[in-house]
Design an enzyme around this catalytic site. Structure first.
Site, PDB file in Angstrom:
ATOM      1  N   LYS A 106      12.546 -10.357  14.331  1.00 54.92           N
ATOM      2  CA  LYS A 106      13.944 -10.688  14.587  1.00 54.92           C
ATOM      3  C   LYS A 106      14.227 -10.968  16.056  1.00 54.92           C
ATOM      4  O   LYS A 106      15.159 -11.698  16.386  1.00 54.92           O
ATOM      5  CB  LYS A 106      14.850  -9.551  14.110  1.00 54.92           C
ATOM      6  CG  LYS A 106      14.682  -8.243  14.877  1.00 54.92           C
ATOM      7  CD  LYS A 106      15.623  -7.164  14.422  1.00 54.92           C
ATOM      8  CE  LYS A 106      15.265  -6.602  13.080  1.00 54.92           C
ATOM      9  NZ  LYS A 106      13.977  -5.860  13.051  1.00 54.92           N
ATOM     10  N   HIS A 234      14.739   4.832  14.732  1.00 53.54           N
ATOM     11  CA  HIS A 234      14.984   3.869  15.807  1.00 53.54           C
ATOM     12  C   HIS A 234      16.088   4.445  16.684  1.00 53.54           C
ATOM     13  O   HIS A 234      17.195   4.682  16.209  1.00 53.54           O
ATOM     14  CB  HIS A 234      15.400   2.506  15.251  1.00 53.54           C
ATOM     15  CG  HIS A 234      15.277   1.385  16.237  1.00 53.54           C
ATOM     16  ND1 HIS A 234      15.943   1.380  17.442  1.00 53.54           N
ATOM     17  CD2 HIS A 234      14.549   0.236  16.197  1.00 53.54           C
ATOM     18  CE1 HIS A 234      15.644   0.283  18.104  1.00 53.54           C
ATOM     19  NE2 HIS A 234      14.795  -0.435  17.380  1.00 53.54           N
ATOM     20  N   GLU A 300       7.665  -0.575  16.570  1.00 54.87           N
ATOM     21  CA  GLU A 300       8.250  -1.884  16.321  1.00 54.87           C
ATOM     22  C   GLU A 300       8.814  -2.459  17.621  1.00 54.87           C
ATOM     23  O   GLU A 300      10.027  -2.637  17.769  1.00 54.87           O
ATOM     24  CB  GLU A 300       9.351  -1.771  15.259  1.00 54.87           C
ATOM     25  CG  GLU A 300       8.854  -1.224  13.924  1.00 54.87           C
ATOM     26  CD  GLU A 300       9.972  -0.742  13.025  1.00 54.87           C
ATOM     27  OE1 GLU A 300      11.159  -0.878  13.408  1.00 54.87           O
ATOM     28  OE2 GLU A 300       9.677  -0.211  11.940  1.00 54.87           O
TER      29      GLU A 300
END
Length: 475
Positions: A106, A234, A300
């Site tokens: 993304k 996250h 990530e």
């Protein structure tokens, strides 16, 4: 065994061949393994040199006064240095040798960036069927993908099942029911709610299961016949509070213990993204997940990889000077890129970025408060919410913004009929000549072992690290 040529495909960590595109479309030159649409940097050349050269070419193409044959082609453009991307991958692997990077598509889904990362052995975090298909089309093995969006359409879950993508993230019982119906062979990762108030872009208001409901979710997964293999979190994009990592990791340890008691084989820890990237702020795992415990750790990363790869050059297409109450002179600059182009993400930031002015200027020139508008008819189309301090410039002058690789081109639109800013890619001789020989082919890249996918001595040219470095190269 002979080394593969890049024109025939890049060899990735899984041993698969990753195509770089149709050779007819790429327009390869004889004897070259890189297509012509990639700018080949000379040994002493940098991407900044490419920016200056392109600015000069575009400026020289402008029609001269009294000559009606010319055309103003001073369109905004971006330059992406693929060598910088490879360097960021190397830095990440050296800083966190226990962590396997799953790059978040993304952030920047440029085909060339994904091809390079796939060839380097990076795995991928996908958030939709479109991203899954884009990465799989590169030849990336399904085992190198995590479908990290906790809330997925049924059709996207079916797509993951069809292509063998098994790592799926969830944070609710409703998501478990969908997965049980449409992808019962998935290996699930439970996303935890995390304190992220110290991050510039918090995410926990949308995603994450609180600690008190995790045991119920783990039991529900077991009752549905689903396998939960780990946890994820996250801390928010551009996290400014490293201790939030530590609290999240401790919570994950507790969920691991819950899952093991319930009967799940918990072996995967996903620490997400949002890394500060500051020296001394690397996450620590030894207390909760010691080396040798058999726990695989993945992350990530997104901004850490992409931010410094790209620069954007934009042109002043119009200008106004206004007098405010009290006689203060203010300048309004209208630019050919803006909020609906590559600057959309910056409306969320508290402070504006300062551009590099590509023009000979006296150091004693006065500065004025300036509003930087984009090219559309929307009054909200500003590069930044706040004013910046700049000298008085002219229509036709250029501004360059470094560190524009993250959440820029992927968020661009064609609002008001303006085309997205074009991107050109640059690659240095280190990548051109050394790529096939220096790419990891170990199938254990995403296992518990350090990847080592760039051998020692992989000398990448340094990209100017700060605005001060660029200032020294001004025209």
């Amino acid at each position: 065994m002979s080394k593969p040529r890049l024109a025939e495909g890049l060899v990735g960590a899984s041993g698969v061949s990753i195509p770089i595109g149709n050779s007819k479309e790429s327009k390869e030159s004889p004897g070259s393994t890189w297509p012509k649409d990639i700018i080949a940097l000379e040994p002493v050349e940098t991407a900044w040199d490419v920016v200056l050269k392109k600015i000069k070419e575009l400026s020289d193409s402008v029609e001269k006064e009294g000559d009606g044959r010319g055309e103003d082609c001073r369109d905004a453009f971006m330059v992406a240095d693929l060598g910088v991307l490879a360097n960021r991958h190397q830095v990440f692997c050296q800083a966190l040798p226990r962590v396997s990077p799953f790059y978040a598509v993304k952030c920047n889904s440029s085909p060339w960036m994904l091809r390079i990362l796939a060839a380097l052995g990076t795995s991928f975090d996908c958030a939709s069927q479109g991203e899954l298909e884009q990465v799989l089309a590169l030849g990336v093995a399904p085992s190198r993908i995590i479908y990290a969006n906790p809330c997925k359409p049924v059709s996207h879950i079916r797509c993951a099942a069809l292509h063998g993508v098994k790592l799926l993230v969830f944070d609710s019982e409703e998501e478990l029911i969908k997965v049980a119906q449409h992808h019962p062979g998935a290996r699930l990762v439970l996303r935890l709610w995390t304190q992220d108030s110290g991050s510039l872009f918090p995410l926990s208001s949308k995603f994450g299961a609180r600690l008190e409901v995790c045991e119920h979710l783990l039991k529900s997964a077991r009752d549905l016949g689903l396998a939960v293999v780990g946890t994820s979190f996250h801390v928010g994009s551009r996290c400014q509070t490293p201790r939030n990592f530590m609290k999240a990791i401790t919570d994950c340890r507790r969920v691991f213990e819950m899952g093991s008691r319930i009967g799940h084989d918990m072996r995967l820890l996903d620490i997400g993204g949002g890394f500060p990237g500051e020296e001394g702020s690397n996450p620590e795992f030894e207390e909760d997940f010691p080396e040798g415990s058999g726990i695989e750790i993945i992350a990530e990363p997104r901004r850490f990889y992409a931010t410094s790869v790209c620069m954007t050059a934009i042109n002043i297409i119009a200008k106004k000077a206004v007098l405010e109450p009290g006689g203060r002179r203010k300048l309004l600059y209208y630019l050919n890129d803006g909020h609906y182009g590559t600057f959309r993400i910056f409306s969320r930031e508290s402070e504006p970025r300062m551009p590099i002015v590509v023009k000979e200027l006296s150091p004693k020139l006065p500065l004025f408060p300036c509003t930087l508008f984009g090219p559309t008819c929307d009054a909200f189309d500003k590069l930044f919410l706040k004013e910046v301090q700049l000298p008085e410039l002219d229509v036709g002058d250029w501004l360059v913004f470094p560190f524009m690789g993250a959440y820029t081109s992927v968020m661009s639109s064609t609002f008001n009929g303006f085309s997205p800013t074009s991107i050109c890619y640059a690659v240095g001789p280190e990548l051109r000549s050394g790529y096939p020989q220096r790419i990891c082919t170990a199938s254990s890249h995403i296992a518990n072992e350090p990847c080592g996918c760039l051998r020692p001595g992989f000398g990448l040219k340094k990209h100017p690290a700060t605005s001060d470095d660029y200032e020294r190269h001004r025209m």
